[in-house]
Design an enzyme around this catalytic site. Structure first.
Site, PDB file in Angstrom:
ATOM      1  N   ASN A 163      -9.634   0.038   0.705  1.00 20.89           N
ATOM      2  CA  ASN A 163     -10.147   0.505   1.956  1.00 20.89           C
ATOM      3  C   ASN A 163     -11.545   1.300   2.129  1.00 20.89           C
ATOM      4  OD1 ASN A 163      -7.695  -0.548   3.659  1.00 20.89           O
ATOM      5  ND2 ASN A 163      -6.620   1.252   2.769  1.00 20.89           N
ATOM      6  N   HIS A 191     -13.881   1.864   4.604  1.00 20.69           N
ATOM      7  CA  HIS A 191     -13.195   1.428   6.063  1.00 20.69           C
ATOM      8  C   HIS A 191     -12.875   2.600   7.135  1.00 20.69           C
ATOM      9  CE1 HIS A 191     -12.764  -2.303   4.009  1.00 20.69           C
ATOM     10  NE2 HIS A 191     -12.409  -3.104   5.021  1.00 20.69           N
ATOM     11  N   GLU A 199       0.935  -1.307   0.030  1.00 26.05           N
ATOM     12  CA  GLU A 199      -0.069   0.026   0.179  1.00 26.05           C
ATOM     13  C   GLU A 199       0.674   1.258  -0.088  1.00 26.05           C
ATOM     14  OE1 GLU A 199      -3.658   1.542   2.723  1.00 26.05           O
ATOM     15  OE2 GLU A 199      -3.737  -0.601   2.194  1.00 26.05           O
TER      16      GLU A 199
END
Length: 376
Positions: free
Chosen positions: A254, A257, A245
């Site tokens: 993500n 998230h 990442e």
């Protein structure tokens, strides 16, 4: 006879590459797929860390597969729930692995959902500076998301998944038969992560899920296999392109998230809001905030919310009954591991199937937006 995908899905990471097999009775065939990881144990028992429910439902099949070749299992039971991703459980597990004499060349098997996979992966990352592990995910959420990609972690008082390491598994065996015993709420929670793949990068897949989501949730074999294999293939490509990442590519995973983790923290990482439910609601909020910024059509934001609600997942804040403000939720976000100095990147949407990383988001505006959502 297991019904497997035509070929395993490969996560291409050079010397750390591994295969993901998908089929309907793979635990019965575990020995044939994982033979090279089991064979070095010889007369020693093979360590299997299991969610106690997963062991109850599926442990015998795994044990029979190994017993047929003369191997036994040493079981380590883990209680269900996020509470097991803790310092105390990590210490208990690593002490147990050391007591078994696990070496750097050995592999530990993780049977269960994302909690077990994360805990085992992190324990194996740090035990003797790194030993191997094999993922045997038994929940939909773990099968399509957490078992693939090498993110391992535990939770702390400061937040979710803040202590961890990148440590790739050596093999992932996805036995879709394990989903037959999964409670429907857990099935829906995992489906949130499937919807995520469509929203972040595949509009056609999202449209297919809108039409076929009920079949997936009903565990219809063809629909279930297609949903899992499509999700896993997308994640494998993204992980291969951006393993740690360091670029924006893997960050797209993500989506939902940042909002979702804040909601999980506010609800005490409890069964009041499961992880997938938090991600689902987080995606609704990301879509609506994107529309607020004029980046996605309001109709598309509500289309995303409708698909999530149609799956029986939370699509509004008010029903959670949280006694908090938008500023309270933003405070949880400040502990997010993705924070960059005083700023926090957000995963937003330009369209269905087109997510991007926004680094110009004003947290005060996020707080105001969340206050509006809490009052809806």
């Amino acid at each position: 006879m297991a019904v497997s995908s035509v070929a395993p899905i490969r996560v291409a990471l050079g010397g750390r590459s591994y295969d993901i097999h998908i089929g309907d009775r793979l635990l019965d065939e575990a020995m044939s797929h994982a033979r090279r990881f089991i064979a070095p144990y010889g007369d020693r028992p093979v360590p299997v860390v299991a969610d106690i429910n997963a062991r109850h439902h599926h442990g015998a099949r795994l044990a029979d597969s190994l017993a047929a070749e003369g191997f036994s299992i040493a079981w380590f039971d883990v209680a269900p729930g996020e509470g097991s991703k803790s310092w105390a459980e990590l210490e208990r597990l690593t002490d147990w692995l050391l007591s078994l004499g696990v070496t750097r060349k050995d592999h530990v098997f993780a049977l269960g959902g994302g909690v077990v996979g994360d805990l085992v992966g992190f324990a194996c990352a740090i035990t003797k500076r790194g030993c191997g592990f094999v993922q045997l995910p038994t929940t939909l959420l773990a099968q399509v998301d957490s078992s693939v990609g090498g993110k391992t972690a535990i939770n702390t008082r400061a937040g979710k998944n803040l202590i961890g390491a990148f440590h790739q598994p050596s093999l992932v065996l996805i036995d879709t038969q394990t989903l037959a015993t999964l409670p429907q709420r857990e099935m829906r929670s995992g489906f949130a992560e499937v919807l995520k793949y469509g929203l972040l990068g595949d509009a056609e897949f999202f449209a297919w899920l809108e039409s076929n989501g009920n079949n997936v949730l009903a565990r219809e074999p063809a629909a279930l296999h297609y949903a899992i294999s499509s999700s896993v293939a997308m994640k494998a490509r993204i992980v291969a392109a951006d393993e740690r990442e360091t670029e924006d590519r893997r960050a797209l995973l993500n989506l939902g998230h940042t909002f979702g983790h804040a909601l999980e923290a506010e609800t005490g990482f409890s069964d009041k809001l499961l992880h997938g439910e938090g991600v689902a609601l987080g995606m609704v909020l990301a879509a609506r905030y994107s529309a607020r910024r004029g980046e996605i059509a309001q109709a598309d934001a509500e289309r995303a919310a409708s698909a999530i609600a149609a799956a029986g997942l939370p699509a509004a804040l008010a029903p959670l009954g949280m006694a908090c403000t938008g500023a309270d939720l933003v405070e949880h976000m400040r502990h997010d591991k993705k924070a960059e100095g005083a700023t926090l990147p957000f995963l937003l949407l330009r369209a269905i199937g087109e997510a991007y990383v926004a680094r110009d988001v004003d947290l005060a505006d996020i707080a105001a937006f969340l206050d509006e959502e809490l009052a809806r």
